[in-house]
Write a protein that holds these residues in place. Structure first.
Motif, PDB file in Angstrom:
ATOM      1  N   GLU A  37      12.664 -13.452  23.454  1.00 51.10           N
ATOM      2  CA  GLU A  37      12.944 -12.604  22.294  1.00 51.10           C
ATOM      3  C   GLU A  37      14.002 -13.219  21.387  1.00 51.10           C
ATOM      4  OE1 GLU A  37      14.042  -8.917  24.038  1.00 51.10           O
ATOM      5  OE2 GLU A  37      11.978  -8.279  24.415  1.00 51.10           O
ATOM      6  N   HIS A  38      14.988 -13.878  22.001  1.00 48.12           N
ATOM      7  CA  HIS A  38      16.105 -14.388  21.207  1.00 48.12           C
ATOM      8  C   HIS A  38      15.826 -15.766  20.613  1.00 48.12           C
ATOM      9  CE1 HIS A  38      20.256 -14.744  19.881  1.00 48.12           C
ATOM     10  NE2 HIS A  38      20.278 -15.962  20.397  1.00 48.12           N
TER      11      HIS A  38
ATOM     12  N   ARG B 258      26.111   2.881  25.117  1.00 52.87           N
ATOM     13  CA  ARG B 258      24.693   3.037  24.799  1.00 52.87           C
ATOM     14  C   ARG B 258      24.041   4.178  25.554  1.00 52.87           C
ATOM     15  NH1 ARG B 258      21.062  -1.737  26.370  1.00 52.87           N
ATOM     16  NH2 ARG B 258      19.513  -0.123  25.903  1.00 52.87           N
TER      17      ARG B 258
ATOM     18  N   HIS C 150      23.319  -5.133  24.556  1.00 55.93           N
ATOM     19  CA  HIS C 150      22.888  -4.279  23.449  1.00 55.93           C
ATOM     20  C   HIS C 150      21.382  -4.045  23.456  1.00 55.93           C
ATOM     21  CE1 HIS C 150      26.827  -4.388  21.420  1.00 55.93           C
ATOM     22  NE2 HIS C 150      26.892  -5.637  21.849  1.00 55.93           N
ATOM     23  N   VAL C 151      20.633  -4.942  24.090  1.00 56.87           N
ATOM     24  CA  VAL C 151      19.168  -4.855  24.053  1.00 56.87           C
ATOM     25  C   VAL C 151      18.548  -4.728  25.436  1.00 56.87           C
ATOM     26  CG1 VAL C 151      19.061  -6.153  21.894  1.00 56.87           C
ATOM     27  CG2 VAL C 151      18.880  -7.383  24.076  1.00 56.87           C
TER      28      VAL C 151
ATOM     29  N   THR D 120      25.715 -16.155  20.921  1.00 57.53           N
ATOM     30  CA  THR D 120      25.102 -14.953  20.350  1.00 57.53           C
ATOM     31  C   THR D 120      24.125 -14.323  21.339  1.00 57.53           C
ATOM     32  OG1 THR D 120      25.312 -15.821  18.112  1.00 57.53           O
ATOM     33  CG2 THR D 120      23.703 -14.064  18.447  1.00 57.53           C
ATOM     34  N   PHE D 121      23.347 -15.160  22.015  1.00 57.49           N
ATOM     35  CA  PHE D 121      22.397 -14.659  23.017  1.00 57.49           C
ATOM     36  C   PHE D 121      23.122 -13.933  24.149  1.00 57.49           C
ATOM     37  CE2 PHE D 121      20.488 -15.592  27.213  1.00 57.49           C
ATOM     38  CZ  PHE D 121      19.358 -14.795  27.109  1.00 57.49           C
TER      39      PHE D 121
ATOM     40  N   GLU E  88      26.095 -12.549  24.224  1.00 58.86           N
ATOM     41  CA  GLU E  88      26.731 -11.303  23.782  1.00 58.86           C
ATOM     42  C   GLU E  88      25.706 -10.231  23.413  1.00 58.86           C
ATOM     43  OE1 GLU E  88      29.645 -12.253  20.715  1.00 58.86           O
ATOM     44  OE2 GLU E  88      31.158 -12.109  22.313  1.00 58.86           O
ATOM     45  N   ARG E  89      24.504 -10.625  23.046  1.00 55.34           N
ATOM     46  CA  ARG E  89      23.467  -9.676  22.632  1.00 55.34           C
ATOM     47  C   ARG E  89      22.883  -8.906  23.815  1.00 55.34           C
ATOM     48  NH1 ARG E  89      17.716 -10.440  22.066  1.00 55.34           N
ATOM     49  NH2 ARG E  89      16.805  -9.099  20.444  1.00 55.34           N
ATOM     50  N   ILE E  90      22.894  -9.495  24.985  1.00 51.63           N
ATOM     51  CA  ILE E  90      22.157  -8.949  26.129  1.00 51.63           C
ATOM     52  C   ILE E  90      22.436  -7.472  26.390  1.00 51.63           C
ATOM     53  CG2 ILE E  90      21.944  -9.065  28.656  1.00 51.63           C
ATOM     54  CD1 ILE E  90      21.981 -12.125  28.390  1.00 51.63           C
TER      55      ILE E  90
ATOM     56  N   HIS F  15      24.570 -20.432  19.070  1.00 46.35           N
ATOM     57  CA  HIS F  15      23.334 -19.680  19.287  1.00 46.35           C
ATOM     58  C   HIS F  15      23.313 -19.088  20.692  1.00 46.35           C
ATOM     59  CE1 HIS F  15      19.450 -18.281  18.226  1.00 46.35           C
ATOM     60  NE2 HIS F  15      18.743 -19.164  18.909  1.00 46.35           N
TER      61      HIS F  15
ATOM     62  N   TYR G  22      30.014  -6.508  29.446  1.00 46.69           N
ATOM     63  CA  TYR G  22      28.758  -5.772  29.297  1.00 46.69           C
ATOM     64  C   TYR G  22      28.945  -4.292  29.631  1.00 46.69           C
ATOM     65  CZ  TYR G  22      25.967 -10.116  29.037  1.00 46.69           C
ATOM     66  OH  TYR G  22      25.420 -11.318  28.664  1.00 46.69           O
TER      67      TYR G  22
END
Length: 208
Positions: A22-23, A128, A84-85, A77-78, A80-82, A74, A121
């Motif tokens: 996805e990323h 969330r 959230h998604v 960002t991946f 840190e995104r985990i 990059h 996390y």
């Protein structure tokens, strides 16, 4: 009874390959490439140190990027995104909420969690997912610098969460983590999906 929930693949889907696809798509060349990247990224001491709360997201991204010849920004960002998604496993969450309702009504069981989770996390997931507040308590590995299957984190859980081994049922997707819990005298079951969670609870007399 004390019911101890793991998070990954019990309440949240933990599928690094999908997260990478996805990323990084469309730069990921193939599912094989994604699988190889997931394996070398997550199954490494750098990520274990992240789970243990010994390094932060920037550090694990920097180390991993250098080791795997990836773009550092990059990858950061991946990482840190985990949280959230990270997808929720809604049928198991519904089951948890049912147990939480019952616990509130009659106190027949206590609900706590024990999860290998990077310290950064944890607050994202808590924000969330308001249902996490329905747990009586819990331990995230990154907050205590211990991780499953180390016996020390189970001992800590017994002390901090007031668990009596003979009155504790542990639900986790990892055979190693389940075996470590059983070695402490806990009842423990490997969870492979919502139905296996229901089956485990019924097997131990928590639900019918």
């Amino acid at each position: 009874m004390n019911i101890v929930f793991d998070f990954g693949n019990v309440l949240f889907e933990w599928n690094p390959v999908r997260l990478i696809d996805e990323h990084f798509a469309p730069t990921s060349a193939s599912p094989t490439t994604s699988a190889a990247l997931a394996d070398t990224l997550v199954n490494h001491q750098d990520w274990l140190d992240f789970d243990l709360g010994l390094v932060d997201a920037a550090t694990v991204a920097g180390r991993s990027a250098a080791r795997l010849s990836l773009d550092r920004a990059h990858l950061h960002t991946f990482v840190e995104r985990i949280p959230h998604v990270l997808p929720t496993i809604d049928p198991t969450i519904a089951l948890f909420n049912q147990l939480a309702d019952e616990a509130a009504d009659n106190g027949a069981h206590r609900l706590v969690y024990l999860s290998n989770m990077p310290a950064s996390y944890a607050p994202v997931l808590e924000a969330r997912c308001p249902w996490i507040a329905r747990f009586e308590g819990g331990i995230f590995s990154g907050r205590v610098n211990l991780a499953k299957p180390d016996a020390a984190i189970y001992a800590l859980a017994e002390r901090v969460l007031n668990l009596i081994a003979a009155e504790t049922l542990f639900l986790d997707d990892s055979p190693r983590n389940v075996e470590a819990a059983r070695a402490r005298g806990w009842a423990a079951e490997i969870i492979t999906g919502p139905q296996s969670a229901r089956d485990a609870l019924a097997k131990h007399g928590v639900t019918r």
